[in-house]
Design a protein around this motif. Structure first.
Motif, PDB file in Angstrom:
ATOM      1  N   MET A  71       0.812  -1.220   0.000  1.00 42.59           N
ATOM      2  CA  MET A  71       0.000   0.000   0.000  1.00 42.59           C
ATOM      3  C   MET A  71       0.841   1.263   0.000  1.00 42.59           C
ATOM      4  SD  MET A  71      -2.860  -0.630   2.859  1.00 42.59           S
ATOM      5  CE  MET A  71      -3.297   1.080   3.134  1.00 42.59           C
ATOM      6  N   GLU A  74       5.652   4.544  -1.228  1.00 38.10           N
ATOM      7  CA  GLU A  74       6.400   5.753  -0.856  1.00 38.10           C
ATOM      8  C   GLU A  74       7.296   5.522   0.358  1.00 38.10           C
ATOM      9  OE1 GLU A  74       3.206   5.257  -0.285  1.00 38.10           O
ATOM     10  OE2 GLU A  74       2.461   6.343   1.455  1.00 38.10           O
ATOM     11  N   LYS A 326      -8.636   9.744   6.430  1.00 37.56           N
ATOM     12  CA  LYS A 326      -9.059   9.791   5.030  1.00 37.56           C
ATOM     13  C   LYS A 326      -7.900   9.626   4.050  1.00 37.56           C
ATOM     14  CE  LYS A 326     -13.253  12.490   5.669  1.00 37.56           C
ATOM     15  NZ  LYS A 326     -13.104  12.909   7.081  1.00 37.56           N
ATOM     16  N   THR A 327      -6.926   8.786   4.395  1.00 36.35           N
ATOM     17  CA  THR A 327      -5.849   8.552   3.429  1.00 36.35           C
ATOM     18  C   THR A 327      -6.099   7.225   2.725  1.00 36.35           C
ATOM     19  OG1 THR A 327      -4.481   7.647   5.194  1.00 36.35           O
ATOM     20  CG2 THR A 327      -4.139   9.941   4.611  1.00 36.35           C
ATOM     21  N   LYS A 328      -5.322   6.217   3.061  1.00 37.72           N
ATOM     22  CA  LYS A 328      -5.541   4.918   2.431  1.00 37.72           C
ATOM     23  C   LYS A 328      -6.035   3.955   3.498  1.00 37.72           C
ATOM     24  CE  LYS A 328      -1.251   5.783  -0.069  1.00 37.72           C
ATOM     25  NZ  LYS A 328       0.003   5.226  -0.564  1.00 37.72           N
TER      26      LYS A 328
END
Ligand SMILES: [Zn+2]
Lengths: 547, 233
Positions: A71, A74, A326-328
């Motif tokens: 996921m 980065e 509210k990201t992943k």
């Protein structure tokens, strides 16, 4: 090299009551009384000599961390190891397997427990553990939301439950029993959760209270080296300290003179007072008091401000987190036994809740009796494990805490940390990172430097009683051990990994009667996607079986 | 000012984080600057001829740089002129200054840039002005102008700044949060999961069904409660 002498070092070995200048002898990977002609002599004059560190709780292998890696590409932009004699390793907080082993060794840690292995994913988990160099490893299968566990508990069949646990440990090469939000994860599969110890799971009608006490009964009956290892209900939710207290009180009906009967993990995340995120405050004082008066141990679950990735088997909690950040988000259902969720976070010193979490962890570290608490970050949930030297230094130095609090949003209104003048000594830190974890896990071959202990040994360039005001030197020394031995081999010199070795995987074997749980096992393989012949971990790289 | 020319035609990619800072370094240090030729660590002087011409924080790249990656990475000021094609990741993480590419640019042009300006006279590849995989935010400032055409994914997760291209492929401004993307010609789908910002298209384009027409523009993406704007040039 098979024999070695560490000469003139100041040995801190609380388990054996040693706090003095003393020579330590190593032969064939073990500590020995004396040696005639050591093949090598290491001078440790002016330095301290301690056993290798032990981590009781870090998610270092298996489906969750690997899903986290997928996921979060980065996270993989940070090179760490690329020297010729090592495997390459990268990662910011989510590290690749080789980097995990090397980073542990680099700070003087030689053993780590992967605390949440879904039994169904045990093959994968062990494949990954087999790829983590240097350190010894263990894995705890998850039991707290397993249909069969619910069934045995419901019918009060503790003997069958014990047999089932022993069967699972043998099949998965597991070390002990982990529970995550008992009944809550199962309730989540019906869009719910449990909100107290007496709420019930929608399918079997059993409560967390029944599951916890049932499992403790079975564990004590099996005489497992490690106690129940629990991630409590309502983790991460304001006001949850009360359920933590109630959970701890469940241990009162059990006795064990050798070790705790319950290990409450990453307790920081379960020590919140208040009713909402807006008025959340610290409940650490209450939790610490309850821990101190019961046969219970904890690890801190310290939050490190910065990047982290939350990953727990607590799916409903992870969904709450996703709604906040509210990201992943990823969510996983593991057939009849558990689930999990993953959400990236950034703990900001400017966010009140985050700075409060940071403070609550330290309160736990300072207020719980020194022989009952272990340093942890619940890696990678609270932050990187390689920040343990930072945590130890914060616990040792009030001045360092004052300095850090200058950059961290006002914690004083909601936490008592600023008023705590306690300072852990270096010996205390040795207890919190070596002695306690070994006792908590029931491993007597490590955590100390007595005769026949494993020669997992660390030399830090520190005096035995360092000046807490000089926290910079403490942090630097703890982060860069002068020398680390793993099984008597030099693996780290001056904070640099110099040798690649493979540690052992330790698991616990208990006799079981397959006949007794025959019906359940038949159901098991009727309803699972895996066949009996294919189930279980066939082999691991180097195993040690505790019988 | 420096002029760099490849000494050989590269068989594998070169990774060379060439910025205008080089123009202010001693020639000795420039020649010693670490670069990668495939997996081999090399010195800039091993792969390129370096010529010093007068003053100024400028670097001129002459010859075939189409296999040279990371040119202008994170540069803060000064100017790079590429007299030909340039490889991937040109201008990634750029914060200021200017890059002019007289030929074509490859994929990942200006990834996660924060400021400055990139002008490409030819065409450019895919993922122009985007985020690197996994990152939640893409371009946060600066300007990318491509006079020719570009591939798919322009300005994904863009937060602020300005991107202008000729024709584009699919998925322009996906998950865009702010800033402006101009497609002078035609393109495929625009604005999926767009939260904010504006996309202007001169020619034909595909509109996701989750946009609402209002006073001659389209607002959305309503699936994510977005307030982005798509309009015709
Ligand atoms: Zn955990």
């Amino acid at each position: 090299m098979v024999s070695l002498e560490v000469r003139n070092g100041f040995v801190i070995d609380p388990m054996n009551g040693v706090f003095e200048v003393k020579d330590v002898f190593v032969k064939d990977g073990r500590i020995v009384e004396s040696l005639d002609k050591p093949e090598m002599v290491v001078d440790a004059k002016g330095k301290v000599v301690v056993a290798g560190g032990i981590d009781v709780h870090a998610h270092v292998a298996g489906g969750k961390i690997n899903m986290g890696r997928k996921m979060r590409p980065e996270e993989m932009r940070y090179p760490r190891f690329k020297s010729d004699n090592l495997r390459s390793g990268v990662g910011r907080v989510l590290l690749t397997s080789p980097a995990i082993g090397y980073e542990y060794a680099r700070m003087g840690y030689t053993t780590v427990v992967e605390p949440a292995m879904p039994a169904l994913y045990s093959i994968h988990t062990h494949e990954e553990l087999d790829s983590i160099p240097i350190v010894d490893k263990m894995a705890l299968p998850l039991f707290g939301n397993w249909h069969f566990v619910f069934k045995f508990v419901k019918n009060d069949e503790i003997e069958k439950l014990s047999n089932f646990i022993a069967w699972v440990l043998a099949k998965t090469k597991g070390f002990g029993v982990k529970v995550v939000n008992p009944c809550g994860v199962e309730a989540w599969m019906f869009h719910g959760n449990v909100y107290s110890l007496n709420d019930t799971d929608p399918l079997f009608g059993v409560s967390p209270k029944e599951v916890i006490t049932g499992l403790i009964s079975a564990i004590e009956r099996l005489k497992l080296p490690h106690s129940l290892h629990i991630h409590c209900n309502l983790l991460g939710i304001p006001g949850n300290y009360e359920v933590t207290l109630e959970t701890i009180k469940l241990t009162r009906r059990f006795e064990n003179s050798e070790r705790q009967v319950m290990h409450v993990t990453h307790v920081q995340f379960n020590s919140y007072a208040g009713e909402s995120w807006k008025d959340m405050s610290s409940g650490a004082e209450f939790v610490a008091k309850e821990v101190n008066r019961n046969n219970v141990t904890v690890d801190m679950g310290q939050v490190i401000l910065g990047h982290a990735t939350t990953m727990t088997a607590d799916s409903p909690f992870q969904y709450e987190l996703f709604k906040i950040f509210k990201t992943k988000w990823s969510n996983l259902d593991v057939e009849l036994e558990t689930g999990s969720g993953i959400v990236p976070v950034y703990y900001s010193p400017k966010v009140r809740v985050h700075s409060l979490m940071w403070a609550i962890g330290l309160e736990i570290g300072l207020l719980v009796d020194v022989d009952k608490v272990v340093i942890s970050t619940d890696y990678p949930n609270g932050g990187p494990f390689y920040s343990y030297p930072y945590i130890a230094t914060l616990l040792m130095s009030e001045k360092f805490r004052e300095e850090e609090m200058k950059r961290i949003a006002n914690v004083e209104r909601y936490s008592i940390l600023p008023s705590l003048s306690e300072e852990r000594t270096l010996e205390d830190v040795v207890k919190m990172t070596r002695v306690n974890p070994a006792r908590i896990l029931g491993l007597n071959d490590r955590g100390h430097l007595g005769e026949n202990a494993k020669a997992d040994l660390v030399i830090y360039d520190l005096p035995p009683e360092p000046n807490p005001r000089d926290y910079e030197s403490i942090l630097k020394a703890l982060s860069n051990p002068s020398l680390v031995l793993k099984d008597g081999k030099i693996v780290v010199k001056e904070g640099r990994v110099v040798k690649h070795t493979w540690g052992e995987t330790i698991w616990v074997k208990r006799d079981y009667d397959e006949e007794l749980i025959g019906d359940e096992l038949e159901d098991f393989f009727n309803y699972y996607t895996v066949q009996r012949d294919n189930y279980g971990v066939p082999h691991v790289r180097r195993e040690v079986v505790l019988c | 000012m420096l002029i760099l020319r490849p000494k050989l035609s590269f068989e594998v990619h070169v990774e060379a984080e060439i910025t205008p800072d080089l123009a202010e370094m001693d020639l000795k240090d420039v020649l010693n600057f670490e670069v990668y030729y495939g997996k081999l660590v090399k010195r800039l002087g091993d792969l390129f001829d370096v010529e010093t011409v007068g003053e100024g924080k400028r670097v001129i790249l002459e010859g075939d740089f189409s296999r040279v990656k990371w040119i202008g990475k994170g540069m803060k000021d000064g100017e790079i002129v590429v007299r030909g094609d340039v490889g991937q990741h040109c201008g990634a993480y750029m914060e200021g200054g200017k890059i002019i590419v007289e030929g074509n640019a490859d994929d990942w042009l200006g990834t996660e840039m924060r400021g400055g300006e990139i002008v490409v006279k030819g065409n450019a590849g895919n993922r122009i002005g985007c985020n690197f995989w996994g990152e939640m935010e893409g371009v946060k400032g600066g300007k990318i102008i491509v006079e020719g055409d570009v591939g798919s994914y322009v300005g994904e997760k863009m937060v602020d700044g300005y991107i202008e291209v000729g024709n584009a492929g699919d998925f322009v401004g996906t998950e865009m949060k702010g800033g402006v993307i101009v497609v002078r010609g035609n393109c495929g789908y625009v604005g999926w999961d767009m939260k904010g910002g504006e996309i202007r298209v001169g020619g034909r384009f595909d509109l996701p069904p989750s946009f609402v027409e209002e006073n001659g523009v389209w607002r959305g993406d309503v699936n994510v409660g977005g307030k982005g704007v798509i309009r015709k040039l």
